[in-house]
Design a protein around this motif. Sequence first.
Motif, PDB file in Angstrom:
ATOM      1  N   TYR A  45       8.305   6.049 -10.582  1.00  0.00           N
ATOM      2  CA  TYR A  45       7.836   6.361  -8.981  1.00  0.00           C
ATOM      3  C   TYR A  45       8.529   5.271  -8.131  1.00  0.00           C
ATOM      4  O   TYR A  45       8.816   5.455  -7.081  1.00  0.00           O
ATOM      5  CB  TYR A  45       6.328   6.224  -9.028  1.00  0.00           C
ATOM      6  N   GLN A  46       8.495   4.087  -8.711  1.00  0.00           N
ATOM      7  CA  GLN A  46       8.735   2.908  -7.851  1.00  0.00           C
ATOM      8  C   GLN A  46      10.321   3.073  -7.643  1.00  0.00           C
ATOM      9  O   GLN A  46      10.849   2.489  -6.648  1.00  0.00           O
ATOM     10  CB  GLN A  46       8.424   1.495  -8.575  1.00  0.00           C
ATOM     11  N   GLY A  81      -3.878   2.807  -2.126  1.00  0.00           N
ATOM     12  CA  GLY A  81      -3.315   3.735  -1.392  1.00  0.00           C
ATOM     13  C   GLY A  81      -3.901   4.845  -0.796  1.00  0.00           C
ATOM     14  O   GLY A  81      -5.126   4.679  -0.920  1.00  0.00           O
ATOM     15  N   LYS A 120       0.922  -1.114  -0.193  1.00  0.00           N
ATOM     16  CA  LYS A 120       0.024  -0.018   0.107  1.00  0.00           C
ATOM     17  C   LYS A 120       0.842   1.186   0.188  1.00  0.00           C
ATOM     18  O   LYS A 120       2.047   1.396   0.462  1.00  0.00           O
ATOM     19  CB  LYS A 120      -0.739   0.196   1.326  1.00  0.00           C
ATOM     20  N   HIS A 121       0.290   2.306  -0.641  1.00  0.00           N
ATOM     21  CA  HIS A 121       1.025   3.473  -0.745  1.00  0.00           C
ATOM     22  C   HIS A 121       0.408   4.522   0.331  1.00  0.00           C
ATOM     23  O   HIS A 121      -0.706   4.663   0.422  1.00  0.00           O
ATOM     24  CB  HIS A 121       1.094   4.183  -2.198  1.00  0.00           C
ATOM     25  N   SER A 165      10.482   6.418   1.076  1.00  0.00           N
ATOM     26  CA  SER A 165      11.122   6.785  -0.399  1.00  0.00           C
ATOM     27  C   SER A 165      12.418   7.268   0.169  1.00  0.00           C
ATOM     28  O   SER A 165      12.702   7.938   1.040  1.00  0.00           O
ATOM     29  CB  SER A 165      10.108   7.971  -0.916  1.00  0.00           C
ATOM     30  N   ILE A 199       0.778   8.509   0.861  1.00  0.00           N
ATOM     31  CA  ILE A 199       1.569   9.840   0.206  1.00  0.00           C
ATOM     32  C   ILE A 199       0.820  11.094   1.258  1.00  0.00           C
ATOM     33  O   ILE A 199      -0.332  11.448   1.192  1.00  0.00           O
ATOM     34  CB  ILE A 199       0.666  10.089  -1.134  1.00  0.00           C
ATOM     35  N   GLU A 243       5.850   8.286   1.098  1.00  0.00           N
ATOM     36  CA  GLU A 243       6.522   9.404   0.636  1.00  0.00           C
ATOM     37  C   GLU A 243       5.793  10.925   1.227  1.00  0.00           C
ATOM     38  O   GLU A 243       4.564  10.706   1.602  1.00  0.00           O
ATOM     39  CB  GLU A 243       6.686   9.609  -0.714  1.00  0.00           C
ATOM     40  N   LYS A 253       4.680   1.737   1.343  1.00  0.00           N
ATOM     41  CA  LYS A 253       5.469   2.621   0.851  1.00  0.00           C
ATOM     42  C   LYS A 253       4.988   3.844   1.026  1.00  0.00           C
ATOM     43  O   LYS A 253       3.785   4.370   0.741  1.00  0.00           O
ATOM     44  CB  LYS A 253       5.681   2.347  -0.992  1.00  0.00           C
ATOM     45  N   ASN A 308      -3.391   1.836  -8.086  1.00  0.00           N
ATOM     46  CA  ASN A 308      -2.672   1.344  -6.917  1.00  0.00           C
ATOM     47  C   ASN A 308      -3.171   1.465  -5.555  1.00  0.00           C
ATOM     48  O   ASN A 308      -3.788   2.710  -5.504  1.00  0.00           O
ATOM     49  CB  ASN A 308      -1.273   2.410  -7.053  1.00  0.00           C
TER      50      ASN A 308
END
Length: 302
Positions: free
Chosen positions: A62-63, A101, A2-3, A30, A5, A77, A75, A99
Amino acid sequence: MKHIIIAGTNKAATTSLFRYLSDHPDVCGSYIKQTNYFLDKEIQKKHELSSVFDYDKSHDNYQNFFKCDPNKKFKLEASPDYMYYANTAKKINLFLNTNNGKVVIILRNPVTRFKSWFRFGKQQGLLNEEIDFDNYYKLSKAYNKESNLSLLAFKTGFYSNYLNVFKEHLKEHTMHVFFYEDLVNNPKLFLNQFCEKLGIDKEFYQGYEFQHFNKTVKVKSRLLSKLYVGLRQFYLNYFYKGKVGVFIGSIMKKTLSPIYKKVNTSSEKTDVQEKVLEELTEDYKGEKLKIQKMFNLKNIPW
């Protein structure tokens, strides 16, 4: 994976939060905290918020920011300028369509944030060292350009103007709003609540030692500061990518950065006129209610 942000706002302890979360064994931060990946190139150039990897619709670039163990669950950032740009919201929305997130916004009392930008603007060379708080307030309030982030502090303190647009573009995805004041007053309680909402195991933070990162300081030599920032940005743009570049960069960060801070910075003390703070409080008095209604919040700690 999972992202997460963290999309806003600047001067709201996003660096500290990023470090706390990156220490968690389930989280892959990140390798550059502020990727700026979803910002348009024009914005990146205008505010020197460059991204090491260019935006691409496949998001393969991005990855590259996440050099982590595949067993990690998240993940992370943190690019706190994201929330101010509608096209960035559109790009994040497209990314989240394919994705898993969530977007996180950290808000701060716009009055104390304005004070912080006054100090930080001088630190970064965005403001004349001789300018006082009263004149800064007048300049920022009258500023109608987009190039100086410090002078934009008054305008960008009206969070609802930006979040209304940001939220509209991300209406299909979850956006969580938290507050700087809660984080600095009780970081353990804040992380417990944050983890519960984001699905992160909160037990890690029960014995965790919280530190304050990225404090605003006073710069002794503007010339040395420009040289240091310029060299740092040059390295980030051209060398901080592959394994060797990242390894050398991490060594430089651990050795050169502390030396620079010891030689060229000192604690910042700022004279702030109470009259100006009262005017700012009056300017921003409607923001609290607007944000409460926008996100259905019962309490905001300012």
